[in-house]
Write a protein that holds these residues in place. Structure first.
Motif, PDB file in Angstrom:
ATOM      1  N   SER A 172       0.438   1.723   2.744  1.00 55.22           N
ATOM      2  CA  SER A 172      -0.340   2.927   3.048  1.00 55.22           C
ATOM      3  C   SER A 172      -1.117   2.681   4.334  1.00 55.22           C
ATOM      4  CB  SER A 172      -1.309   3.262   1.908  1.00 55.22           C
ATOM      5  OG  SER A 172      -2.157   4.341   2.279  1.00 55.22           O
ATOM      6  N   PRO A 222      -5.458   7.236   3.251  1.00 57.06           N
ATOM      7  CA  PRO A 222      -5.292   8.326   2.283  1.00 57.06           C
ATOM      8  C   PRO A 222      -4.524   9.474   2.924  1.00 57.06           C
ATOM      9  CG  PRO A 222      -7.562   7.517   2.295  1.00 57.06           C
ATOM     10  CD  PRO A 222      -6.875   6.882   3.467  1.00 57.06           C
ATOM     11  N   SER A 272      -5.173  11.209   6.365  1.00 58.05           N
ATOM     12  CA  SER A 272      -6.130  10.382   7.104  1.00 58.05           C
ATOM     13  C   SER A 272      -5.430   9.108   7.571  1.00 58.05           C
ATOM     14  CB  SER A 272      -7.342  10.054   6.227  1.00 58.05           C
ATOM     15  OG  SER A 272      -8.294   9.299   6.934  1.00 58.05           O
ATOM     16  N   THR A 292     -15.124  -4.755   5.762  1.00 51.26           N
ATOM     17  CA  THR A 292     -14.972  -3.300   5.798  1.00 51.26           C
ATOM     18  C   THR A 292     -13.503  -2.882   5.917  1.00 51.26           C
ATOM     19  OG1 THR A 292     -15.352  -3.316   8.198  1.00 51.26           O
ATOM     20  CG2 THR A 292     -17.262  -2.917   6.777  1.00 51.26           C
ATOM     21  N   ASP A 300     -12.090  -2.892   2.552  1.00 52.18           N
ATOM     22  CA  ASP A 300     -12.562  -1.712   1.821  1.00 52.18           C
ATOM     23  C   ASP A 300     -11.700  -0.497   2.154  1.00 52.18           C
ATOM     24  OD1 ASP A 300     -14.594  -3.202   0.694  1.00 52.18           O
ATOM     25  OD2 ASP A 300     -16.091  -2.602   2.202  1.00 52.18           O
ATOM     26  N   PHE A 301     -11.380  -0.349   3.448  1.00 52.76           N
ATOM     27  CA  PHE A 301     -10.524   0.767   3.846  1.00 52.76           C
ATOM     28  C   PHE A 301      -9.118   0.597   3.280  1.00 52.76           C
ATOM     29  CE2 PHE A 301      -7.409   2.830   6.584  1.00 52.76           C
ATOM     30  CZ  PHE A 301      -7.911   4.131   6.602  1.00 52.76           C
ATOM     31  N   LYS A 317      -8.269  -0.894   0.579  1.00 53.31           N
ATOM     32  CA  LYS A 317      -8.331  -0.585  -0.858  1.00 53.31           C
ATOM     33  C   LYS A 317      -8.273   0.916  -1.087  1.00 53.31           C
ATOM     34  CE  LYS A 317     -11.242  -1.305  -4.942  1.00 53.31           C
ATOM     35  NZ  LYS A 317     -12.482  -1.964  -5.454  1.00 53.31           N
ATOM     36  N   LYS A 318      -9.058   1.660  -0.335  1.00 52.47           N
ATOM     37  CA  LYS A 318      -9.062   3.118  -0.456  1.00 52.47           C
ATOM     38  C   LYS A 318      -7.701   3.695  -0.094  1.00 52.47           C
ATOM     39  CE  LYS A 318     -11.457   7.259   1.247  1.00 52.47           C
ATOM     40  NZ  LYS A 318     -12.521   7.756   2.167  1.00 52.47           N
ATOM     41  N   ALA A 319      -7.118   3.175   0.986  1.00 56.35           N
ATOM     42  CA  ALA A 319      -5.822   3.663   1.447  1.00 56.35           C
ATOM     43  C   ALA A 319      -4.735   3.441   0.403  1.00 56.35           C
ATOM     44  CB  ALA A 319      -5.444   2.972   2.760  1.00 56.35           C
ATOM     45  N   PHE A 355      -5.089   2.385  -3.024  1.00 53.89           N
ATOM     46  CA  PHE A 355      -5.331   2.847  -4.385  1.00 53.89           C
ATOM     47  C   PHE A 355      -5.267   4.363  -4.501  1.00 53.89           C
ATOM     48  CE2 PHE A 355      -7.809  -1.046  -6.204  1.00 53.89           C
ATOM     49  CZ  PHE A 355      -6.739  -1.858  -5.858  1.00 53.89           C
ATOM     50  N   SER A 356      -5.526   5.079  -3.398  1.00 53.97           N
ATOM     51  CA  SER A 356      -5.445   6.541  -3.443  1.00 53.97           C
ATOM     52  C   SER A 356      -3.999   7.016  -3.527  1.00 53.97           C
ATOM     53  CB  SER A 356      -6.129   7.157  -2.219  1.00 53.97           C
ATOM     54  OG  SER A 356      -5.449   6.794  -1.015  1.00 53.97           O
ATOM     55  N   ARG A 357      -3.091   6.218  -3.012  1.00 54.69           N
ATOM     56  CA  ARG A 357      -1.676   6.620  -3.005  1.00 54.69           C
ATOM     57  C   ARG A 357      -0.831   5.823  -3.988  1.00 54.69           C
ATOM     58  NH1 ARG A 357      -0.205   7.712   3.326  1.00 54.69           N
ATOM     59  NH2 ARG A 357       1.741   8.399   2.361  1.00 54.69           N
TER      60      ARG A 357
END
Length: 224
Positions: free
Chosen positions: A92, A95, A98, A162, A165-166, A168-170, A172-174
């Motif tokens: 990914s 998200p 983004s 950081t 962190d990004f 992880k968001k990228a 886990f969201s997909r």
């Protein structure tokens, strides 16, 4: 004489036209709702592949649309030591909607390709719109140049702070299933550090894009 329903023929003649009108009205209403939904803002603003001559944008588009990639490493495992070894990985670059352009991965050192990377972090990453519905809907074979695909050259690096962190968001969201993967596998976040981009999105052969051109490009626009 009454019918089996207990209603006289006169009453039935009165009801049947009324029911017919109601049925027709209901059908018209349903068709109207379906027509309106087909022209909703969500359907009118769909993302479309950039023009084939905007090569860097095409590369960014493909990288963002694909949820997985084929990554080739140099094998450290017998009996194929020193040979290319391709494996599938979830990726990914951010998200949905983004895009960062950076393919992130969630890895464990228990994985065979990750063990290769610990010896030699250089690899190549391949993604294709054949992994989406686009090529099938257009009638393009996965090997056709019109079914846009990219190959990224570079290396795989672990990320922290950081950027982790990004990542992880990228991811886990997909790929929400990742949240529940076994914790004893010592998962870590990594990125594919791009040094060269290869794009095949039209006839005339492969095109190259520098990392600078790639990251400066806008991956998608909304068309109304």
């Amino acid at each position: 004489m009454s019918s089996a329903s207990g209603l006289s023929p006169t009453v039935l003649r009165t009801l049947n036209p009324t029911m017919s009108v109601l049925l027709r009205s209901a059908c018209v209403l349903l068709l109207g709702l379906l027509w309106a939904s087909s022209f909703s803002p969500a359907s009118c603003c769909r993302l479309r592949i950039p023009p084939h001559d905007q090569v860097a944008r095409v590369a960014r588009f493909v990288a963002h649309q694909c949820d997985w990639a084929s990554m080739a490493t140099i094998s450290t495992h017998k009996p194929v030591v020193g040979q290319p070894f391709s494996n599938a990985f979830s990726v990914s670059d951010g998200p949905e909607g983004s895009s960062s352009g950076v393919p992130y991965m969630y890895l464990t050192r228990m994985e065979i390709s990750v063990q290769d990377l610990e010896v030699n972090p250089q690899a190549s990453l391949s993604m294709s719109l054949a992994q989406t519905d686009y090529c099938r809907q257009q009638g393009f074979d996965p090997q056709s140049p019109l079914c846009a695909h990219i190959i990224l050259s570079g290396s795989v690096l672990e990320v922290n702070g950081t950027e982790a962190d990004f990542a992880k968001k990228a991811l886990f969201s997909r790929h929400p299933e990742m949240i529940d993967w076994p914790s004893d596998h010592n998962w870590f976040f990594a990125k594919f550090n791009i040094t060269q981009v290869w794009v095949l999105d039209y006839f005339g052969g492969v095109k190259t894009v520098t990392p600078e051109e790639y990251f400066q490009a806008e991956p998608h626009k909304k068309h109304h």
